[in-house]
Scaffold this motif. Structure first.
Motif, PDB file in Angstrom:
ATOM      1  N   HIS A 171       2.233   7.010  -7.034  1.00 11.68           N
ATOM      2  CA  HIS A 171       0.838   7.450  -6.975  1.00 11.68           C
ATOM      3  C   HIS A 171       0.441   8.103  -8.288  1.00 11.68           C
ATOM      4  CE1 HIS A 171       2.048   7.094  -2.769  1.00 11.68           C
ATOM      5  NE2 HIS A 171       0.803   6.699  -2.574  1.00 11.68           N
ATOM      6  N   GLU A 172      -0.841   8.021  -8.575  1.00 19.17           N
ATOM      7  CA  GLU A 172      -1.331   8.542  -9.846  1.00 19.17           C
ATOM      8  C   GLU A 172      -1.126  10.043  -9.991  1.00 19.17           C
ATOM      9  OE1 GLU A 172      -3.020   8.865  -6.918  1.00 19.17           O
ATOM     10  OE2 GLU A 172      -4.865   7.828  -7.428  1.00 19.17           O
ATOM     11  N   VAL A 173      -1.060  10.770  -8.870  1.00 18.78           N
ATOM     12  CA  VAL A 173      -0.942  12.227  -8.951  1.00 18.78           C
ATOM     13  C   VAL A 173       0.369  12.660  -9.591  1.00 18.78           C
ATOM     14  CG1 VAL A 173      -2.486  12.677  -7.018  1.00 18.78           C
ATOM     15  CG2 VAL A 173      -0.036  12.355  -6.597  1.00 18.78           C
ATOM     16  N   ALA A 174       1.338  11.749  -9.709  1.00 19.02           N
ATOM     17  CA  ALA A 174       2.577  12.101 -10.412  1.00 19.02           C
ATOM     18  C   ALA A 174       2.282  12.532 -11.840  1.00 19.02           C
ATOM     19  CB  ALA A 174       3.541  10.911 -10.409  1.00 19.02           C
ATOM     20  N   LEU A 175       1.236  11.963 -12.444  1.00 21.27           N
ATOM     21  CA  LEU A 175       0.860  12.355 -13.798  1.00 21.27           C
ATOM     22  C   LEU A 175       0.330  13.779 -13.851  1.00 21.27           C
ATOM     23  CD1 LEU A 175      -0.991   9.049 -14.718  1.00 21.27           C
ATOM     24  CD2 LEU A 175       1.152   9.820 -15.739  1.00 21.27           C
ATOM     25  N   ALA A 176      -0.227  14.252 -12.742  1.00 22.89           N
ATOM     26  CA  ALA A 176      -0.820  15.590 -12.716  1.00 22.89           C
ATOM     27  C   ALA A 176       0.220  16.680 -12.524  1.00 22.89           C
ATOM     28  CB  ALA A 176      -1.862  15.674 -11.601  1.00 22.89           C
ATOM     29  N   VAL A 177       1.363  16.366 -11.937  1.00 27.55           N
ATOM     30  CA  VAL A 177       2.342  17.402 -11.583  1.00 27.55           C
ATOM     31  C   VAL A 177       2.859  18.141 -12.822  1.00 27.55           C
ATOM     32  CG1 VAL A 177       4.570  17.835 -10.486  1.00 27.55           C
ATOM     33  CG2 VAL A 177       2.930  16.284  -9.419  1.00 27.55           C
ATOM     34  N   TYR A 195       0.870  -1.178   0.000  1.00 26.52           N
ATOM     35  CA  TYR A 195       0.000   0.000   0.000  1.00 26.52           C
ATOM     36  C   TYR A 195       0.904   1.224   0.000  1.00 26.52           C
ATOM     37  CZ  TYR A 195      -4.535  -2.195   0.837  1.00 26.52           C
ATOM     38  OH  TYR A 195      -5.713  -2.898   0.711  1.00 26.52           O
ATOM     39  N   ASP A 196       1.355   1.759  -1.195  1.00 21.78           N
ATOM     40  CA  ASP A 196       0.556   1.808  -2.401  1.00 21.78           C
ATOM     41  C   ASP A 196       1.279   1.304  -3.656  1.00 21.78           C
ATOM     42  OD1 ASP A 196      -1.806   3.117  -1.272  1.00 21.78           O
ATOM     43  OD2 ASP A 196      -0.487   4.802  -0.986  1.00 21.78           O
ATOM     44  N   LEU A 197       2.580   1.099  -3.599  1.00 24.43           N
ATOM     45  CA  LEU A 197       3.300   0.711  -4.809  1.00 24.43           C
ATOM     46  C   LEU A 197       2.775  -0.598  -5.365  1.00 24.43           C
ATOM     47  CD1 LEU A 197       5.541   1.048  -6.874  1.00 24.43           C
ATOM     48  CD2 LEU A 197       7.142   0.035  -5.231  1.00 24.43           C
ATOM     49  N   GLY A 198       2.554  -1.587  -4.493  1.00 24.75           N
ATOM     50  CA  GLY A 198       2.077  -2.877  -4.970  1.00 24.75           C
ATOM     51  C   GLY A 198       0.723  -2.786  -5.648  1.00 24.75           C
ATOM     52  N   ILE A 199      -0.179  -1.987  -5.069  1.00 21.05           N
ATOM     53  CA  ILE A 199      -1.517  -1.831  -5.646  1.00 21.05           C
ATOM     54  C   ILE A 199      -1.438  -1.225  -7.042  1.00 21.05           C
ATOM     55  CG2 ILE A 199      -3.651  -0.494  -5.439  1.00 21.05           C
ATOM     56  CD1 ILE A 199      -3.464  -0.902  -2.429  1.00 21.05           C
ATOM     57  N   PHE A 200      -0.681  -0.151  -7.187  1.00 18.36           N
ATOM     58  CA  PHE A 200      -0.593   0.497  -8.495  1.00 18.36           C
ATOM     59  C   PHE A 200       0.134  -0.382  -9.507  1.00 18.36           C
ATOM     60  CE2 PHE A 200      -1.515   4.422  -6.094  1.00 18.36           C
ATOM     61  CZ  PHE A 200      -2.559   4.888  -6.872  1.00 18.36           C
ATOM     62  N   GLU A 201       1.100  -1.155  -9.041  1.00 16.43           N
ATOM     63  CA  GLU A 201       1.757  -2.058  -9.993  1.00 16.43           C
ATOM     64  C   GLU A 201       0.786  -3.110 -10.498  1.00 16.43           C
ATOM     65  OE1 GLU A 201       5.624  -4.940 -10.657  1.00 16.43           O
ATOM     66  OE2 GLU A 201       5.220  -4.156  -8.660  1.00 16.43           O
ATOM     67  N   GLN A 202      -0.067  -3.634  -9.629  1.00 20.77           N
ATOM     68  CA  GLN A 202      -1.054  -4.612 -10.087  1.00 20.77           C
ATOM     69  C   GLN A 202      -1.982  -4.007 -11.136  1.00 20.77           C
ATOM     70  OE1 GLN A 202      -2.861  -6.004  -6.396  1.00 20.77           O
ATOM     71  NE2 GLN A 202      -1.499  -7.781  -6.342  1.00 20.77           N
ATOM     72  N   ALA A 203      -2.376  -2.740 -10.936  1.00 21.16           N
ATOM     73  CA  ALA A 203      -3.254  -2.082 -11.903  1.00 21.16           C
ATOM     74  C   ALA A 203      -2.552  -1.853 -13.233  1.00 21.16           C
ATOM     75  CB  ALA A 203      -3.754  -0.758 -11.338  1.00 21.16           C
ATOM     76  N   ALA A 205       0.595 -14.535  -0.003  1.00 20.33           N
ATOM     77  CA  ALA A 205       0.165 -13.554   1.000  1.00 20.33           C
ATOM     78  C   ALA A 205       1.434 -13.052   1.665  1.00 20.33           C
ATOM     79  CB  ALA A 205      -0.768 -14.188   2.014  1.00 20.33           C
ATOM     80  N   ALA A 206       1.711 -11.751   1.542  1.00 19.57           N
ATOM     81  CA  ALA A 206       2.989 -11.208   1.977  1.00 19.57           C
ATOM     82  C   ALA A 206       2.796 -10.025   2.910  1.00 19.57           C
ATOM     83  CB  ALA A 206       3.819 -10.782   0.768  1.00 19.57           C
ATOM     84  N   SER A 207       3.775  -9.810   3.773  1.00 20.85           N
ATOM     85  CA  SER A 207       3.789  -8.613   4.602  1.00 20.85           C
ATOM     86  C   SER A 207       3.863  -7.376   3.717  1.00 20.85           C
ATOM     87  CB  SER A 207       4.980  -8.646   5.563  1.00 20.85           C
ATOM     88  OG  SER A 207       4.841  -9.679   6.501  1.00 20.85           O
ATOM     89  N   ASN A 208       3.379  -6.262   4.276  1.00 29.56           N
ATOM     90  CA  ASN A 208       3.214  -5.048   3.489  1.00 29.56           C
ATOM     91  C   ASN A 208       4.481  -4.642   2.737  1.00 29.56           C
ATOM     92  OD1 ASN A 208       1.770  -2.800   2.551  1.00 29.56           O
ATOM     93  ND2 ASN A 208       2.443  -1.529   4.259  1.00 29.56           N
ATOM     94  N   ARG A 209       5.634  -4.714   3.400  1.00 27.40           N
ATOM     95  CA  ARG A 209       6.873  -4.258   2.776  1.00 27.40           C
ATOM     96  C   ARG A 209       7.510  -5.305   1.874  1.00 27.40           C
ATOM     97  NH1 ARG A 209       8.432   0.654   4.254  1.00 27.40           N
ATOM     98  NH2 ARG A 209       7.469   1.558   6.107  1.00 27.40           N
ATOM     99  N   LEU A 210       7.011  -6.512   1.886  1.00 30.21           N
ATOM    100  CA  LEU A 210       7.498  -7.538   0.961  1.00 30.21           C
ATOM    101  C   LEU A 210       6.656  -7.610  -0.299  1.00 30.21           C
ATOM    102  CD1 LEU A 210       8.361 -10.399   3.474  1.00 30.21           C
ATOM    103  CD2 LEU A 210       9.879  -8.652   2.516  1.00 30.21           C
ATOM    104  N   VAL A 211       5.455  -7.047  -0.244  1.00 25.93           N
ATOM    105  CA  VAL A 211       4.535  -7.133  -1.386  1.00 25.93           C
ATOM    106  C   VAL A 211       5.145  -6.613  -2.677  1.00 25.93           C
ATOM    107  CG1 VAL A 211       2.394  -6.177  -2.331  1.00 25.93           C
ATOM    108  CG2 VAL A 211       2.397  -7.213  -0.062  1.00 25.93           C
ATOM    109  N   PRO A 212       5.698  -5.375  -2.729  1.00 28.74           N
ATOM    110  CA  PRO A 212       6.180  -4.871  -4.017  1.00 28.74           C
ATOM    111  C   PRO A 212       7.434  -5.578  -4.523  1.00 28.74           C
ATOM    112  CG  PRO A 212       6.681  -3.310  -2.275  1.00 28.74           C
ATOM    113  CD  PRO A 212       5.799  -4.355  -1.677  1.00 28.74           C
ATOM    114  N   GLN A 213       8.012  -6.446  -3.710  1.00 27.35           N
ATOM    115  CA  GLN A 213       9.127  -7.254  -4.198  1.00 27.35           C
ATOM    116  C   GLN A 213       8.624  -8.433  -5.030  1.00 27.35           C
ATOM    117  OE1 GLN A 213      12.245  -6.126  -3.368  1.00 27.35           O
ATOM    118  NE2 GLN A 213      11.290  -4.486  -2.162  1.00 27.35           N
TER     119      GLN A 213
END
Length: 506
Positions: free
Chosen positions: A154-160, A50-58, A401-409
């Motif tokens: 985060h998606e807002v990087a596109l807005a900057v 939360y949040d890199l892993g979520i956005f990578e999945q999308a 099922a991974a701990s929060n900081r292992l998810v984006p790995q």
């Protein structure tokens, strides 16, 4: 006229090296800075599901021409039902070529750095070369950009960069260009339609009234349609997922909520501090420019939100404000820098930029760019090496099922959910043990050591460490998982049999 002497035979004139335009030189330098921070954090296990892993999945789903489903948010959860950001699809071709979380982190670094180009170019023509360097540094080292660059993706990087171009066009009185740059904001996030409306309001005030009024109306309409129609239609449970953040709170009616809004926007004290810090990089001079009105929609919903995370200076929430504030600074100083300006005016511009630089640099040690000066940033820890060794034992395509900081790995090559799994609803941060579903992933990887605690959150989010340990024990005792390996506080389990009966879940 005597011609210049010819060079001696056989000699070569030194080739003149091509010069990089000043704005693009700054963009390259800032990109290197942001990407270095982001990549090092990821390699040290400081990024999160939360949040890199979520956005990578999308984005991974977009890259394979599928809807942006994010298993980290729930089964068949369409991320367009959480926030409306179809513009994320523009990153899909890049991700298809480089399927890695680093792809998103590097892309975000590039987007944040690109925003300096229009700002620096305008400052160069409006205020001079030295001022352009100062403006680029004020933007590049600003705390809002630093916080976003070092906090996942985060998606807002596109807005900057879009906001940077739109605000610059407003300052240069290029009204149609401002609308063209601001219009795509409605595809980045649902609240940015209101920022488009603010662009229209500035145009109606200073330029063509009809164009400004139409732009403002379209911005409000876009946000209304997205919040009222599109997001509820795409959310699994219906409704607007973040509507509770703008609920009445302690007030008993909409009327009292509106009446107390000015005071609520300043209470508790952290809100007032954030409002000051937003404009601090401009030495508060941005408040003298109409361009500063573009900050109002974002600041309004943040200060009136019931979510305390929105009130402070952490995370990515202030990234969209920084290019607006810097553009407003240029606009405020521009009238003082004219041909034949008196010495007092020249001193005013120099002093203002000096103060802006001083404030920006004083704040740097309190925000993530300072990590580049810390030895720990450049040392690969034994914990990170242990994590990579254990994660390498999980095959590609597995469900984990991974701990929060292992998810984006793992999200680039596995189907990943957060451990322990939990129902997703508007009360995201509440612990509800009785509703935890039975684990069904092939693998569980749990890290009981948090490499770095989040601001305002424990590193063991979403549950306290002892409760996660209980879930890990239950997986081995009741759900058919066996311990494959354990190293430096990281436990790897694999399911070898039926899940058992245990307490219920889907």
């Amino acid at each position: 006229m005597t011609p210049a002497p010819a060079p001696p035979a056989g000699s070569r004139l030194p080739a003149r090296l091509p010069t990089v335009p000043l704005p693009w030189g700054w963009a390259a330098a800032l990109f290197t800075l942001y990407a270095t921070v982001a990549v090092r954090r990821h390699l040290l296990l400081r990024t999160t599901g939360y949040d890199l892993g979520i956005f990578e999945q999308a984005v991974r789903a977009y890259a394979h021409l599928r809807p942006p489903l994010a298993p980290l948010r729930g089964e068949d959860f369409n991320l367009l039902g959480d926030h409306f950001h179809p513009a994320l699809a523009v990153l899909a071709p890049l991700y298809r070529l480089w399927p890695s979380p680093l792809c998103l982190l590097v892309a975000q670094s590039a987007l944040l750095a690109l925003a300096v180009v229009p700002l620096c170019a305008w400052a160069l023509t409006a205020l001079g070369r030295r001022a352009a360097h100062a403006v680029a540094l004020v933007y590049g080292a600003s705390w809002g950009i630093a916080s976003a660059a070092a906090f996942d993706f985060h998606e807002v990087a596109l807005a900057v960069p879009l906001l940077s171009c739109a605000a610059t066009a407003l300052g240069r009185r290029r009204w149609r260009a401002a609308v063209a740059w601001a219009a795509p904001l409605v595809l980045v996030k649902e609240d940015l339609g209101l920022t488009l409306a603010a662009v229209g309001a500035v145009i109606a005030w200073q330029g063509p009234r009809r164009l400004g009024a139409v732009t403002a109306a379209c911005g409000v309409l876009a946000s209304a349609v997205e919040v009222r129609v599109l997001l509820p239609a795409l959310h699994p449970a219906g409704g607007y997922a973040h509507g509770a953040n703008l609920a009445e709170g302690a007030h008993t009616s909409l009327l009292t909520t509106v009446a107390f809004a000015p005071l609520d926007a300043l209470r508790p004290d952290i809100k007032a501090m954030t409002l000051i810090l937003v404009f601090a990089p401009s030495a508060l001079l941005a408040l003298r420019s109409p361009i500063a009105l573009l900050t109002v929609p974002t600041l309004a919903w943040r200060m009136l939100s019931q979510n305390g995370f929105h009130w402070g200076t952490s995370f990515h929430y202030s990234a969209v404000l920084m290019p607006v504030v810097v553009a407003a600074l240029i606009d405020a100083l521009r009238p003082w820098h004219t041909p034949g300006a008196p010495p007092a005016a020249v001193r005013h511009v120099r002093a203002s930029l000096a103060v802006a630089l001083a404030v920006t640099l004083v704040l740097v040690p309190s925000f993530p760019l300072a990590q580049l000066a810390q030895r720990a940033t450049w040392r690969t820890t034994a914990h990170a090496e242990a994590a990579r060794a254990l994660l390498a034992r999980i095959p590609d395509g597995a469900t984990v099922a991974a701990s929060n900081r292992l998810v984006p790995q793992l999200t680039s090559r596995c189907e990943v959910v957060l451990f322990p799994a939990f129902p997703v609803d508007a009360r995201l941060y509440r612990y509800d043990r009785d509703r935890l579903p039975r684990p069904t992933a092939e693998w569980i990887v749990h890290d009981r050591h948090a490499p770095e605690a989040w601001p305002y959150r424990t590193g063991h989010w979403p549950y306290p460490a002892e409760q996660q340990a209980a879930e890990l024990a239950a997986a081995q005792r009741s759900y058919g998982y066996r311990r494959v390996a354990e190293r430096d506080g990281i436990t790897l389990l694999r399911r070898t049999g039926p899940t058992g009966t245990g307490r219920g879940g889907p």
